[in-house]
Design a protein around this motif. Structure first.
Motif, mmCIF file in Angstrom:
data_model
loop_
_atom_site.group_PDB
_atom_site.id
_atom_site.type_symbol
_atom_site.label_atom_id
_atom_site.label_comp_id
_atom_site.label_asym_id
_atom_site.label_seq_id
_atom_site.Cartn_x
_atom_site.Cartn_y
_atom_site.Cartn_z
ATOM 1 N N SER B 89 0.839 -1.209 0.000
ATOM 2 C CA SER B 89 0.000 0.000 0.000
ATOM 3 C C SER B 89 0.867 1.249 0.000
ATOM 4 O O SER B 89 0.601 2.190 -0.743
ATOM 5 C CB SER B 89 -0.981 0.034 1.189
ATOM 6 N N LEU B 90 1.920 1.246 0.822
ATOM 7 C CA LEU B 90 2.768 2.432 0.846
ATOM 8 C C LEU B 90 3.478 2.623 -0.493
ATOM 9 O O LEU B 90 3.476 3.717 -1.058
ATOM 10 C CB LEU B 90 3.804 2.325 1.966
ATOM 11 N N GLY B 91 4.067 1.541 -1.017
ATOM 12 C CA GLY B 91 4.863 1.657 -2.237
ATOM 13 C C GLY B 91 4.041 2.081 -3.433
ATOM 14 O O GLY B 91 4.400 3.017 -4.159
ATOM 15 N N ILE B 92 2.901 1.401 -3.633
ATOM 16 C CA ILE B 92 2.078 1.721 -4.801
ATOM 17 C C ILE B 92 1.521 3.137 -4.695
ATOM 18 O O ILE B 92 1.620 3.937 -5.629
ATOM 19 C CB ILE B 92 0.927 0.704 -4.966
ATOM 20 N N SER B 93 0.960 3.460 -3.512
ATOM 21 C CA SER B 93 0.327 4.777 -3.393
ATOM 22 C C SER B 93 1.370 5.890 -3.508
ATOM 23 O O SER B 93 1.123 6.916 -4.140
ATOM 24 C CB SER B 93 -0.427 4.887 -2.069
ATOM 25 N N ALA B 94 2.553 5.659 -2.923
ATOM 26 C CA ALA B 94 3.582 6.696 -2.989
ATOM 27 C C ALA B 94 3.960 6.995 -4.432
ATOM 28 O O ALA B 94 4.025 8.151 -4.849
ATOM 29 C CB ALA B 94 4.818 6.263 -2.205
ATOM 30 N N ALA B 95 4.192 5.930 -5.205
ATOM 31 C CA ALA B 95 4.616 6.156 -6.584
ATOM 32 C C ALA B 95 3.468 6.702 -7.423
ATOM 33 O O ALA B 95 3.662 7.494 -8.330
ATOM 34 C CB ALA B 95 5.133 4.853 -7.185
ATOM 35 N N TYR B 96 2.236 6.263 -7.101
ATOM 36 C CA TYR B 96 1.099 6.675 -7.927
ATOM 37 C C TYR B 96 0.725 8.131 -7.673
ATOM 38 O O TYR B 96 0.490 8.890 -8.599
ATOM 39 C CB TYR B 96 -0.093 5.762 -7.668
ATOM 40 N N TRP B 97 0.704 8.497 -6.403
ATOM 41 C CA TRP B 97 0.303 9.875 -6.095
ATOM 42 C C TRP B 97 1.473 10.846 -6.128
ATOM 43 O O TRP B 97 1.303 12.034 -6.383
ATOM 44 C CB TRP B 97 -0.412 9.927 -4.738
ATOM 45 N N GLY B 99 4.449 13.414 -5.003
ATOM 46 C CA GLY B 99 4.355 14.584 -4.134
ATOM 47 C C GLY B 99 4.905 14.338 -2.740
ATOM 48 O O GLY B 99 5.799 13.514 -2.539
ATOM 49 N N TRP B 100 4.313 15.026 -1.774
ATOM 50 C CA TRP B 100 4.830 14.939 -0.400
ATOM 51 C C TRP B 100 4.670 13.541 0.174
ATOM 52 O O TRP B 100 5.462 13.080 0.966
ATOM 53 C CB TRP B 100 4.149 15.983 0.494
ATOM 54 N N VAL B 105 7.019 8.612 2.346
ATOM 55 C CA VAL B 105 7.188 7.152 2.312
ATOM 56 C C VAL B 105 8.652 6.798 2.042
ATOM 57 O O VAL B 105 9.235 5.923 2.680
ATOM 58 C CB VAL B 105 6.272 6.524 1.239
ATOM 59 N N ASN B 106 9.236 7.535 1.122
ATOM 60 C CA ASN B 106 10.638 7.306 0.804
ATOM 61 C C ASN B 106 11.533 7.497 2.012
ATOM 62 O O ASN B 106 12.409 6.675 2.307
ATOM 63 C CB ASN B 106 11.060 8.289 -0.291
ATOM 64 N N GLY B 107 11.290 8.579 2.718
ATOM 65 C CA GLY B 107 12.073 8.850 3.915
ATOM 66 C C GLY B 107 11.908 7.750 4.944
ATOM 67 O O GLY B 107 12.872 7.248 5.522
ATOM 68 N N LEU B 108 10.648 7.356 5.140
ATOM 69 C CA LEU B 108 10.351 6.320 6.118
ATOM 70 C C LEU B 108 11.046 5.014 5.731
ATOM 71 O O LEU B 108 11.620 4.319 6.574
ATOM 72 C CB LEU B 108 8.833 6.118 6.184
#
Lengths: 319, 274, 311
Positions: B89-97, B99-100, B105-108
């Motif tokens: 969920s984090l990976g897909i949503s981060a790349a899809y949306w 922005g911040w 997510v990347n930082g985390l």
């Protein structure tokens, strides 16, 4: 190796060369029955589509075929001696020193972690027994000879800091460092920008002519070969289907594949396209029907006298 | 012609053995792993009666190893499911949306990669205390960073593909696109990383239980069994050999299965992978 | 080079801040303080009065943000608080044990490199050979083996049965005491290194520039020395760095097994009695070590790979 060479003797002579993958029931050959010869100082072109066996033929010359490929039959005579009989050590001394090679991809053909100067200098250390310091100085000269600007600085550059054309010049400098008798250039300009291609080809022609180096130029582009080579061999499906003087070949192509190749070559002075009188021939449509080709040639009696089309050999189907 | 995939087969067989052992434990032994203690039979060497010998309380090591598979597999599989859900969920949503949210997510993910997962799990166990639920949470929360990275990079490359853009032009909701267009296209690599993740979780569970922070005795966790066996290794080495061997076989099975799956799904990827 | 180093160092700072925040949040926001756990455990026999006193003494009653501020300002002055158990500053407690942990990590890594890299190299030069197969089977086994179990077996065999080596303890720094824990800890990175090296050699061998090198007339051994080794090392250095960095984390279980007086043992013992300042401090040290090594490796990487500096 050092025997006096007769003036008319060929520098390199391939006799019935077969390259293939050895198997339990004999070798499965990919290159079949290729014969041609190159005279000292001559430029010979080998043309054909990708997969036709040009590069394998070239690699077999310097015995750098990758496993499991092997020369299964035939002779490779260099100055009269069969290269296949040389010990590994003798062959190593031959490579680079007497027979040099330039590859297609200047991007990957140089080690990214070493300066180009060092990679040129290796040649002098390997074949001339020089120390690194002296070899380094010679590398500057070598780089200058291929017209790289500011060679004293450029020897310290890494490959990624150079353009494709410059890298290919470095490759040429490496290949010609020890004044070889034969230079094998495998698609030397294919990966380059069109504008640079011509410069690099001219450089190869000029340097080899000046040193009397024979060239085996491999290309899929007949135009490239026509500019540089006196004679040309056409490879198709692992066979040498036609071998002629370049001029004759253009004037009177015999094998249907050669005709196709020539037809696909745009020429100045001719108008192409729907509005023009002559259309570019699509090679694909010609060779698409490989079965027809096979039938037309393979099953006819071998009689080159009666049928001049067959003098150059057969089109064999290889998968 | 595909080459025979030894890793896949060997890994499959080993994991199957462990799964069968776990599922059919009550049929494969007549004893109870916890309550059938009999000091009369304490520290007996392996024999026809006790295949793997007995421990200091006279419990059958074979029985305990069998039931231990249940704990190990539960922890391994459940925690890996939690990891996959979080990572995907984090990976897909981060790349899809982007922005911040992507930056966050990347930082985390970077922070998670910096903290060794065993140490992180240890910290969580320190707060939640020992036990199965804490283990599932601790191991489920600490090993999702690789899944997240893979999901993120696959999404980034898939996002530009025509059919994904077509789906968004057709008015599919973001969630639906992620679920129906993106997720199915990364099943392969996710499966590989998850299989390897189960192996890692089994190892981590054993280590935590060995330290006395995971499953506490008398429950038959392989790691905890080794803690007990350590004290009497001179008298009863078998009590140390067999639980460890069980961990080894299980983890080896999942590792081979993961490697084999990778070869099977993408034969070209082989060399570069560590 | 210097600019790259500085930039790379600056890049770590956000990660460090995030890690500090995360560690603080985990141990401070969640319910159940040290004092209340003492009460619920029933071990300390602490009553409500005592809980209040402890809370006050350690500032546990302050609001969260105040405590975080105190924590960070403390950290900046190398103050990690005071250990509940030792009644001593955490930095001192860790400082007393860090050398033992470092020694163990370095010894294990040296063992892994010295054995793993050559093994992977030799295996790759003859792919499909018996040595290659054995190496690869060994590598996947090494990665699947619970280290503490291996340690236990080594201890049993070499210490208890053969009596060659001491079974556990620090022995005042005697080298003999280091051998078993270091080998045990080194097995996983060894396996990983053998695998990475092998894959790296196979990858580089297929590169075009290796063919160029052969076409220059180089012997195999020269190709390996002049063109293969360094390029493979570039690939291997990353793995070495990652492994060395995470080693202190991995060492926790091994230290406990061999009663090695490093920060791993300290961490496990502190977790067991909820000595939270020490737990926080140890974890922070382990993570900082990881980040430090990784940054260091990145810088080394840039030094040996000329392609990096550009970007």
């Amino acid at each position: 190796m050092n025997e006096p060479v007769e003036h008319n003797a060929p520098l390199l002579e391939l006799k019935n060369l077969h390259v293939g993958i050895p198997g339990r029931r004999g070798s499965v050959d990919i290159v079949r029955d290729v014969s041609f010869s190159i005279m000292p100082g001559e430029a010979f072109g080998l043309v054909g589509e990708s997969g036709s066996g040009k590069s394998l033929t070239a690699l077999s010359l310097i015995r750098l075929l990758k496993k499991p490929l092997k020369v299964s039959q035939g002779q490779i005579l260099f100055k009269g001696d069969d290269l296949q009989n040389l010990t590994d050590r003798a062959m190593r001394q031959m490579r680079g020193d007497r027979i040099a090679m330039i590859f297609q991809e200047p991007m990957t053909a140089l080690n990214p972690l070493k300066t180009v100067g060092r990679q040129i200098a290796e040649m002098f250390v390997l074949h001339k027994g020089m120390g690194w310091a002296e070899a380094g100085r010679k590398a500057v000269d070598a780089l200058a000879s291929v017209h790289v600007p500011a060679p004293e600085e450029r020897v310290r550059a890494y490959p990624h800091q150079m353009s494709g054309g410059m890298r290919q010049r470095v490759m040429i400098a490496i290949a010609l460092a020890c004044d070889p008798d034969l230079l094998i250039a495998d698609e030397p300009t294919t990966a380059l920008d069109v504008t640079v291609q011509d410069e690099v080809l001219k450089l190869i022609a000029e340097l080899c002519a000046a040193r009397g180096t024979a060239v085996l130029l491999i290309s899929h582009d007949l135009g490239v070969i026509a500019n540089m080579c006196q004679r040309v061999g056409v490879m198709y499906s692992g066979r040498l289907v036609e071998e002629r003087d370049t001029y004759d070949l253009f004037a009177d192509p015999r094998h249907p594949y050669t005709k196709g190749l020539l037809g696909a070559l745009p020429r100045l002075g001719t108008r192409h396209g729907a509005a023009g009188r002559q259309r570019l021939v699509d090679i694909d449509s010609l060779i698409k029907d490989r079965d027809t080709l096979l039938q037309e040639f393979c099953f006819e009696p071998r009689n080159p006298v009666r049928d001049p089309r067959l003098r150059a050999g057969m089109a064999g189907g290889v998968e | 012609m595909r080459r025979f995939n030894l890793n896949l087969w060997l890994g499959g067989v080993l994991t199957l053995i462990v799964i069968v052992g776990a599922v059919f434990a009550p049929w494969l032994t007549s004893l109870d792993p916890v309550f059938d203690a009999n000091l009369m039979y304490a520290e007996e060497p392996p024999s026809g009666q006790f295949w793997f010998g007995t421990d200091e309380q006279g419990r059958d090591v074979y029985t305990r190893v069998l039931y231990g598979a249940r704990i190990s597999l539960t922890v391994g599989i459940v925690s890996q499911i939690i990891n996959s859900v979080i990572g995907l969920s984090l990976g897909i949503s981060a790349a899809y949306w982007g922005g911040w949210w992507d930056d966050l997510v990347n930082g985390l993910t970077n922070v998670m990669l910096a903290i060794p997962s065993l140490i992180f799990a240890l910290a969580i166990m320190a707060i939640l205390g020992p036990g199965l639920p804490s283990l599932l949470i601790a191991l489920g929360l600490t090993n999702w960073s690789w899944t997240c990275r893979i999901a993120r990079s696959s999404t980034l490359s898939l996002k530009g593909q025509g059919y994904v853009q077509a789906a968004s032009t057709l008015g599919y909701s973001d969630i639906r696109i992620m679920w129906t267009q993106l997720l199915p296209n990364m099943v392969g690599p996710i499966l590989v990383i998850s299989t390897l993740g189960i192996g890692a979780a089994v190892l981590a569970e054993a280590a935590l239980s060995f330290l006395g922070l995971g499953i506490r005795p008398p429950f038959p966790s392989w790691g905890a069994m080794l803690t007990g066996a350590r004290e009497l290794i001179v008298i009863a080495p078998w009590a140390a050999v067999f639980p460890g061997l069980a961990i080894f076989v299980t983890v080896l099975g999942f590792n081979l299965l993961g490697d084999g799956l990778r070869d099977y799904l993408d034969p070209h990827m082989r060399t570069r992978q560590q | 080079m210097l600019r790259f180093t500085i930039r790379r160092l600056l890049q770590v700072i956000p990660t460090i801040i995030a890690v500090v925040l995360l560690i603080f949040v985990i141990f401070s926001v969640v319910p159940g303080s040290f004092a209340s756990s003492l009460m619920s455990d029933g071990r300390g026999g602490a009553d409500a009065d005592m809980v209040a006193r402890i809370n006050e003494q350690f500032g546990l009653d302050d609001p969260v943000h105040v405590r975080f501020f105190d924590y960070v300002t403390g950290l900046l002055q190398f103050d990690m608080g005071e250990s509940f158990r030792f009644r001593q500053p955490v930095t001192e407690v860790i400082g007393d044990r860090i050398w033992a942990s470092l020694k163990l990590s370095i010894a294990a890594m040296v063992f892994a490199i010295v054995v793993g890299v050559p093994l992977g190299f030799i295996a790759a030069l003859k792919p499909g050979s018996i040595l290659d197969s054995i190496t690869m089977i060994g590598a996947v086994s090494g990665l699947s083996m619970p280290q503490f179990w291996l340690g236990l077996l080594l201890m049993y065999f070499f210490a208890l049965i053969l009596g060659w080596l001491p079974s556990f303890g620090y022995g005042g720094g005697d080298f003999k005491y280091l051998i078993l824990p270091a080998i045990t800890l080194g097995v996983t990175p060894l396996a990983l290194l053998a695998r990475t090296t092998r894959a790296g050699v196979l990858e580089i061998t297929n590169e075009d520039f290796i063919r160029t090198a052969h076409s220059k007339g180089m012997s195999n051994s020269r190709v390996i020395r002049w063109h293969l080794t360094r390029n493979v090392m570039v690939l291997v250095v990353t793995t070495i760095g990652l492994q060395f960095g995470s080693m202190m984390g991995q060492a926790v279980v091994i230290e406990k097994l061999f009663s090695w007086p490093g920060i791993g043992t300290l961490l496990v013992d502190s977790v067991a009695i909820r000595d939270i300042p020490v737990v926080q401090g140890t974890i922070l040290v382990i993570v900082l070590w990881f980040l430090f090594i990784n940054t260091f490796v990145d810088i080394i990487y840039a030094a040996i790979d000329p392609r990096i500096k550009q970007t």
